[in-house]
Scaffold this active site. Structure first.
Site, PDB file in Angstrom:
ATOM      1  CD  GLN A 225      -3.034  -0.940   2.284  1.00  0.00           C
ATOM      2  OE1 GLN A 225      -3.237  -1.909   2.996  1.00  0.00           O
ATOM      3  NE2 GLN A 225      -3.646   0.221   2.482  1.00  0.00           N
TER       4      GLN A 225
ATOM      5  CB  CYS B 157     -10.663   3.501  10.390  1.00  0.00           C
ATOM      6  SG  CYS B 157      -9.386   2.952  11.538  1.00  0.00           S
TER       7      CYS B 157
ATOM      8  CD  GLU C 171      -9.994   4.390   5.011  1.00  0.00           C
ATOM      9  OE1 GLU C 171     -10.578   3.317   5.230  1.00  0.00           O
ATOM     10  OE2 GLU C 171      -8.894   4.450   4.448  1.00  0.00           O
TER      11      GLU C 171
END
Length: 805
Positions: free
Chosen positions: A236, A384, A759
């Site tokens: 990522q 999140c 998120e």
């Protein structure tokens, strides 16, 4: 003179810029099976790696015998910590400032920990060889309870010097990691001690797991001729991985190329560096051949980064009329065997101190104790932004519990405590500066949309019918109003391993009027190729269909901190817009020269520059691009390119109002989501279709977390939910219909006013589902019940309340 047709509306529509519900350009190849994932990569002579993993949660490694495995035809090597130690690679730094074993060094600290790495010419031979490695263990006492860990004589991390400080300050116990505090503790405790009403509760947000569709993996390939290492992987943050790989291997960073191909979901699980990456790099350096490692599903659930596992003790004070006067919270955070949480360096508990939520709370205090246990390490931000989900769940449950103490409607309690629109920018008691919001408008819109008054009346009627024995089903109305903090973030506050969390975009306009943009982010399903092209289309006047977006290759993309925590649009999206404005500024000078007027006498108009007051005299961006490469323009360099590195002045604060209407069968514990209304405010909406898809996906993950998904351990540290037979993943059968809505409150400091949304549905969805369960059983005495609310736990709660007769 130029033809003024098509008109402005037609030209705007052709651009497919900001606000257009453009179809995702990525989906054509994905739906045809043309994606290119790590496991699709094949190289001549490629070897395959597999791990010997510990069956024990805590044990000494007495010996490792690899002879039988090495004798198996096709096995090339079996690496252990002793092999890595001369290279200094048997341990590695974590993102949280701790260190972590790459391969078990003397002992194991969680079930599934990596003990040895087998390298073979065939994936199946590697798996067979794993079974032939003979490891002798001596079992040690296991601790899976963080409270027990802080009172036990059993020392888990024997590698740490007794009494030595950790990365974030003093440690009060060998199994203690840090105490992190924010806010005014003494004043908060004084306010609570003198308050009219105080609600107190322990709220547990259980351990779960991102469980992306594609597990973690990599292919490492060392070219010994030119000294260049290429690493393909499920990363990522590919640039961060390159920097870490350089630090660990000693290879100069310019000789390392990291590539993130298509990634089948990340959700925070693929931010960190795993032992599989390090071992694959070592193996390719030693053998000179490419080495592939791809974990299976059980390994992913058992050993890669978990999420949550926060025990949150809360106290909330209010006047008799319901005005909140103070909030106190102490968290016991279970970090597992190593502190490998993916949080900014200055915030070991992430952004948990957003836990005052959407409410104007004058004074607050938060303290977080990090604790080692015999569980897998990690602590990632599963859909999140750095512990924001835990914070939102905490405050939304505390609001519900305070409503019970006050005997007040929870919707009204929220309303009277919301931060008002005229208070923005709002400075919270815990140090954040909220950029913008209009909570009352969003809340009123949500309540009206679901007919809240009518639902409460129906619920009251259902309760009476239940008491009369006419039904066994109750109705719960789950309310949530959340504020998230995303867009990490300002370099002055946010870094990982010392690298500031800025992001970047590089744009090149081709002579024929098409463009390519390269960014420091990497999509894992968010639709970057679609939405970033839309930002540029609006900024530079070139149709989105003529703009290619590239990410994930460190040899071509500018340095960036990657994609997680809803930071792509707030940070990389801003970099994209600003790079586009640099292009536009140069294009203005070229247009003015071509139109034979001063720079200030032309203005940008959707897809062209026109002479002010004479719109029929213009040059399109396609014409300007051609001139940039084919015409000598005094004082202007040839070409049309720009790069922007964006360090945001503040984070962004999207918010939302969610309402879940649920029916519960008290005799079976089964639930039915009758209605779920989700209103999100993410500032400027770049692509409404992509937003809706993000909301649907995030809500379904929230459903899983709230209603059944967990990583559970027994007293021996065995993972009880390590397969998809046990770990709840919702299918179309369990997933309800969602009604989405929005308000739009742009961020005042973001170049296009966008805040991020990926998120938000997970942050707000979990407390909405949970509050619906609690609300259904509240009239019969339920105050707090820990997630996940699976059928058994709901049945048990109903039984304990005496609802089974």
């Amino acid at each position: 003179m130029n033809d003024l047709t098509p008109d402005r509306d037609d030209r705007t529509a052709k651009l497919k810029g900001i606000g257009c519900a453009r179809k995702r350009v990525e989906d054509a190849r994905f739906t045809q099976g043309k994606g290119n994932y790590v496991d699709d990569i094949k190289m001549p002579g490629m070897l395959f790696g597999d791990f010997v993993r510990s069956p024990f949660a805590h044990a000494r490694v007495k010996s490792i015998d690899t002879s039988a495995a090495m004798a198996l035809d096709g096995v090339v090597a079996v690496l252990t910590a002793k092999d890595l130690e001369p290279l200094g690679l048997h341990w590695m730094p974590t993102l949280a400032g701790d260190k972590q074993m790459v391969l078990a060094d003397g002992k194991v600290l969680f079930q599934g920990q990596e003990v040895a790495f087998v390298v073979a010419r065939d994936r199946y031979v590697a798996a067979d060889a794993v079974e032939l490695v003979d490891v002798e263990y001596e079992e040690l006492p296991v601790i899976t309870d963080p409270f027990e860990a802080l009172n036990s004589d059993t020392v888990l991390r024997e590698d740490l010097a007794p009494g030595a400080d950790g990365a974030h300050g003093p440690r009060r116990h060998p199994n203690h990691i840090f105490l992190w505090e924010q806010g005014d503790k003494s004043t908060t405790e004084e306010v609570i001690a003198s308050a009219d009403v105080v609600a107190e509760e322990m709220i547990y947000y259980h351990r779960t797991h991102p469980c992306p569709l594609e597990t973690c993996g990599c292919v490492a390939s060392m070219d010994k001729v030119n000294g260049k290492l290429t690493l393909y992987g499920t990363f990522q943050a590919p640039h961060v991985v390159r920097t870490v790989a350089s630090l660990l291997s000693g290879i100069d960073e310019h000789n390392i190329r990291v590539v993130s191909p298509d990634i089948g979901g990340g959700f925070g699980n693929k931010v960190g560096v795993y032992p599989g990456y390090v071992c694959s790099i070592v193996a390719t350096i030693v053998t000179g051949l490419p080495v592939k490692w791809v974990e299976d599903r059980m390994e992913n659930l058992m050993a890669t980064a978990f999420a949550r596992d926060y025990w949150m003790k809360g106290k909330i004070a209010a006047t008799k009329e319901g005005k909140i006067t103070g909030l106190w919270c102490h968290v016991t955070a279970d970090h597992g065997a190593f502190d490998a949480c993916a949080d900014p360096t200055k915030f070991p508990a992430g952004f948990f101190h957003i836990c005052t939520g959407s409410y104007d709370i004058p004074v607050a205090y938060v303290g977080v104790d990090g604790v080692y246990t015999n569980k897998a390490p990690g602590g990632v931000a599963y859909r999140c932004s750095f512990r924001v989900t835990e914070a939102a769940y905490f405050i939304e449950r505390m609001i519900e519990i305070l409503a019970i103490e006050l005997g007040m409607d929870a919707a009204e309690l929220r309303r009277i405590n919301f931060i008002r629109a005229d208070q923005f920018p709002y400075h919270s008691a815990l140090g954040w500066e909220y950029d913008s919001g209009d909570y009352h408008t969003a809340w009123d819109k949500a309540l009206e949309a679901v007919d809240y008054a009518g639902l409460r009346a129906e619920q009251a009627e259902r309760i009476e019918a239940f008491k009369r024995g006419e039904t066994r089903k109750l109705i719960g109305i789950g309310l949530t109003h959340f504020t998230e903090i995303v867009g990490a973030g300002p370099v002055k506050n946010c870094d990982i391993l010392g690298m500031g969390m800025f992001d970047s975009c590089e744009i090149r306009i081709h002579p024929t009027g098409s463009a390519i943009a390269r960014l420091g982010t990497i999509s894992q399903g968010q639709g970057h190729a679609t939405t970033f092209a839309q930002i540029l289309a609006t900024e530079i006047g070139i149709p989105a269909d003529k703009i290619t977006v590239e990410e994930g290759d460190t040899d071509t993309a500018p340095y960036g901190l990657g994609t997680y925590g809803s930071r792509s649009t707030p940070v990389a999206g801003a970099a994209t817009a600003l790079a586009g404005r640099k292009i536009r500024a140069k294009a203005q000078m070229i247009a003015a020269y071509l139109l034979e007027v001063h720079d200030d006498d032309v203005e940008f108009d959707i897809d062209r520059f026109a002479v002010k007051g004479a719109p029929e005299r213009f040059k399109t961006m396609a014409e300007i691009a051609y001139a940039a490469y084919h015409q000598a323009i005094p004082g202007v360099e040839p070409g049309l390119e720009a790069v922007s590195y964006y360090d945001p002045p503040n984070m962004t604060y999207p918010f939302g109002a969610y309402i879940c209407v649920m029916e519960i069968d008290v005799d079976t514990g089964e639930t039915q989501i009758r209605q779920f209304y989700a209103l999100d405010d993410c500032g400027t909406r770049i692509n409404p279709m992509v937003i809706e898809g993000q909301v649907h996906g995030g809500l379904t993950e929230a459903l899983a977390i709230a209603m059944g998904q967990e990583i559970a351990y027994d007293e021996m540290g065995n993972v009880k939910t390590g397969t998809l037979m046990d770990f709840f993943i919702p299918t179309a059968w369990e997933t309800p219909h969602y009604t989405t809505d929005h308000t739009e409150t742009p961020s005042p400091h973001h170049p296009i006013g966008a805040k991020g949304v990926g998120e938000s549905p997970n942050v707000g969805g979990v407390p909405a589902f949970s509050n619906a369960v609690h609300d259904a059983l509240r009239p019969f005495g339920l105050r707090q019940s820990h997630m996940p609310h699976d059928h058994w736990r709901i049945w048990r709660a109903a039984h304990d309340l005496g609802l089974h007769g």
